[in-house]
Enzyme design. Structure first.
Site, PDB file in Angstrom:
ATOM      1  N   CYS A 382       0.838  -1.200   0.000  1.00  0.00           N
ATOM      2  CA  CYS A 382       0.000   0.000   0.000  1.00  0.00           C
ATOM      3  C   CYS A 382       0.876   1.253   0.000  1.00  0.00           C
ATOM      4  CB  CYS A 382      -0.994  -0.052   1.142  1.00  0.00           C
ATOM      5  SG  CYS A 382      -2.504   0.832   0.740  1.00  0.00           S
ATOM      6  N   HIS A 508      -3.783  -5.086   0.389  1.00  0.00           N
ATOM      7  CA  HIS A 508      -3.236  -5.605   1.649  1.00  0.00           C
ATOM      8  C   HIS A 508      -3.288  -7.133   1.709  1.00  0.00           C
ATOM      9  CE1 HIS A 508      -2.700  -1.803   3.789  1.00  0.00           C
ATOM     10  NE2 HIS A 508      -3.732  -1.392   3.084  1.00  0.00           N
ATOM     11  N   GLU A 510      -1.674  -9.025   3.496  1.00  0.00           N
ATOM     12  CA  GLU A 510      -1.432  -9.542   4.856  1.00  0.00           C
ATOM     13  C   GLU A 510      -2.718  -9.942   5.579  1.00  0.00           C
ATOM     14  OE1 GLU A 510      -1.211  -6.406   3.956  1.00  0.00           O
ATOM     15  OE2 GLU A 510      -1.584  -4.980   5.574  1.00  0.00           O
TER      16      GLU A 510
HETATM   17  N1  GLN Z   1      -1.928   6.778   2.810  1.00  0.00           N
HETATM   18  C1  GLN Z   1      -2.003   6.054   1.603  1.00  0.00           C
HETATM   19  C2  GLN Z   1      -3.361   6.230   0.930  1.00  0.00           C
HETATM   20  O1  GLN Z   1      -4.306   6.621   1.549  1.00  0.00           O
HETATM   21  C3  GLN Z   1      -1.716   4.586   1.825  1.00  0.00           C
HETATM   22  C4  GLN Z   1      -2.712   3.896   2.694  1.00  0.00           C
HETATM   23  C5  GLN Z   1      -2.227   2.582   3.226  1.00  0.00           C
HETATM   24  O2  GLN Z   1      -1.036   2.302   3.219  1.00  0.00           O
HETATM   25  N2  GLN Z   1      -3.127   1.779   3.768  1.00  0.00           N
HETATM   26  O3  GLN Z   1      -3.496   5.972  -0.245  1.00  0.00           O
END
Ligand code: GLN
Length: 535
Positions: A382, A508, A510
């Site tokens: 992410c 994600h 994970e």
């Molecule tokens: N802050 C980034 C976004 O909002 C990444 C979010 C995250 O890593 N979950 O796109």
């Protein structure tokens, strides 16, 4: 008749109520029963979405986009029970629903009270989550510690379960602490007090799970039994395990906990087979190599902030028969260091997890650059993928001010930005891409190789995207796009060319890895880190 098991906690927090609840779920599933898991959080927040990972640990995301307490991650790793918004209940949700009904006139002018209206709403939510023909037992973990003001309505609702459904259908498991005082003596008094607290509100625990440094001796168990009225065979010793929480179902089973629960609930189950589970613990104990994984993030000081990430890397380790040693690197500190080389000296693979906000970003960019230039395996999740793109744009495309508009709203080169339709929307929650969606992988990429297929479903929790204005330029200069969203071609994954193993993903993975079924990306990341170490 469906059965319900409430898991409460006494003495203090962080004793491992989530692991206890999910280990019970694990054993009951193993005995052939259909289970559901529910987490009750007695706070007024409606969900965990806006809570700081510093205070509360990671926010776990389910397929349907619910932002929940990290204990749902424990449920997902130990059991096969499906998880959705139904499985996470907070005080905020309950009150919001009751107040909504009151405003709509649904209570027909009656006085709206904690008992019965709030408790009825709690019971309704529990029944809703335990609906379905395949559900035999629902395990409800009541957050907080017995004696807290906040949990009283939930405990009262739990007490009413016995009244409504009959004693043989409801079980209370209470987790307590048997501390060791100076001189090495174990003390039962806090346990006696916390059981008394439960009794005051009309709940007699059926089973005690006692956290203690060592296995509890018979004499100690007899004493606890005498003071608490819990049968001796139902006092389980949750002594400190040496290797991993994945041992807990095994130590519970060794003390007959699954049979005790089946007996008390008058259930019959199939034979227990924990082979798969004990094999996992065996690898964790006996693997003869160790792989050093560097995690570069801003919530490094609290282990729970990246809970699912750490667990998933362990799973990748299990699949590759290696122990994992985490080297936790504070991104902000990294930004200040000159000698970055010595920090990464013994690291076999670098992982940058998700995150929000500007702090530590430049340190993460430095880490990504170091991984790229020194061909160290790199896994960006992410935010970790966005960092990969920012670093590449700055150092390869020469766009010195390349950034995400999250961190530099006015930047000349917004390589990561909001989509046009998101701009101007004020409600933060509304603009977030949340939950499960489909991505299409590009054949020939590392990510495609890892999954071994083209269509994948993964969970999201982010707001910003790789800007389409820069994609061609990035590709031309050697950044590989490994995957796109199915519907609107947003970038889901990137890789560096001329690098042995680098994958950034906007989703994600994970949240879907389990010790029994390690996620392919974590398997391949650990595998690449092992080969990097051996070169
Ligand atoms: N802050 C980034 C976004 O909002 C990444 C979010 C995250 O890593 N979950 O796109």
């Amino acid at each position: 008749m469906k059965k319900y098991i409430f898991v409460t906690g006494g003495v203090c927090s962080s004793l491992g109520k989530g692991v206890t609840a999910t280990s019970i779920g694990n054993l009951l599933e193993n005995r052939g029963l259909g289970i559901r898991m529910i987490k009750i959080d007695p706070y007024l927040n409606v969900d965990a979405g806006t809570m700081s990972p510093y205070q509360h640990g990671e926010v776990y995301v389910t397929d349907d986009g619910t932002e929940a307490d990290l204990d749902l991650g424990n449920y997902a790793r130990f059991t096969k029970a499906p998880l959705s918004r139904l499985n996470s209940i907070t005080t905020g949700q309950i009150y919001q629903e009751v107040i909504k009904k009151e405003r709509e006139g649904q209570y027909l002018g009656r006085t709206v009270q904690v008992i019965p209206h709030i408790t009825d709403e709690i019971k309704k939510r529990i029944f809703l989550a335990s609906d379905g023909e395949d559900v035999d037992v629902t395990i409800i973990e009541v957050g907080g510690t017995v004696g807290d003001i906040e949990s009283i309505p939930f405990l009262e609702a739990a007490r009413q379960f016995i009244h409504d459904l009959g004693k043989e259908n409801v079980l209370f498991v209470h987790l307590t602490l048997i501390p060791e005082v100076a001189g090495g003596e174990l003390k039962t008094k806090p346990t006696q007090h916390s059981v008394n607290k439960l009794r005051e509100i009309g709940i007699q625990p059926d089973i005690l799970v006692c956290r203690s440094p060592e296995f509890l001796e018979k004499e100690m168990i007899s004493k606890i039994s005498l003071f608490t009225n819990v049968e001796e065979n139902s006092i389980i010793s949750a002594y400190d395990v040496k290797t991993s929480v994945y041992e807990i179902p095994l130590i519970f089973h060794a003390q007959n906990l699954d049979n005790i629960i089946l007996d008390k609930l008058k259930l019959s189950g199939s034979k227990c087979n924990l082979k798969e589970w004990s094999d996992i613990v065996e690898v964790l104990k006996t693997a003869d190599k160790t792989t050093n994984i560097g995690i570069v993030g801003k919530y490094i000081n609290l282990n729970d902030s990246y809970k699912s990430i750490y667990e998933s890397v362990y799973h990748g380790g299990i699949a590759n028969n290696t122990k994992i040693n985490f080297i936790k690197i504070d991104a902000e500190e990294l930004d200040k260091t000159e000698d970055i080389k010595s920090i990464f000296k013994n690291i076999d693979g670098i992982l940058i997890p998700g995150g929000f906000g500007q702090r530590g970003i430049n340190g993460m960019v430095k880490a990504a650059q170091f991984a790229r230039e020194n061909t160290i395996p790199y896994f960006g999740i992410c935010l970790g993928m966005q960092i990969m793109v920012i670093e590449y744009a700055r150092n390869i495309l020469g766009l010195k001010s390349a950034n995400s508009t999250e961190f530099a709203p006015e930047t000349k080169d917004p390589v990561i930005s909001l989509l046009e339709e998101q701009k101007g929307l004020r409600n933060m929650g509304g603009t977030m891409r949340l939950g499960k969606s489909k991505s299409i992988l590009v054949p020939g990429t590392l990510i495609h190789k890892a999954y071994g297929k083209t269509e994948i479903w993964e969970r999201h929790r982010h707001r910003y995207e790789v800007s389409s204005d820069y994609i061609e330029e990035l590709k031309k200069s050697g950044m590989i796009i490994g995957g796109y969203t199915q519907n609107n071609n947003l970038v889901e994954s990137v890789e560096w060319s001329n690098h042995p193993w680098s994958i950034g993903v906007q989703f994600h993975p994970e949240f879907k890895s389990t010790p029994v079924n390690p996620h392919p990306l974590f398997i391949d990341f650990v595998e690449a880190s092992i080969s990097y170490a051996s070169n």
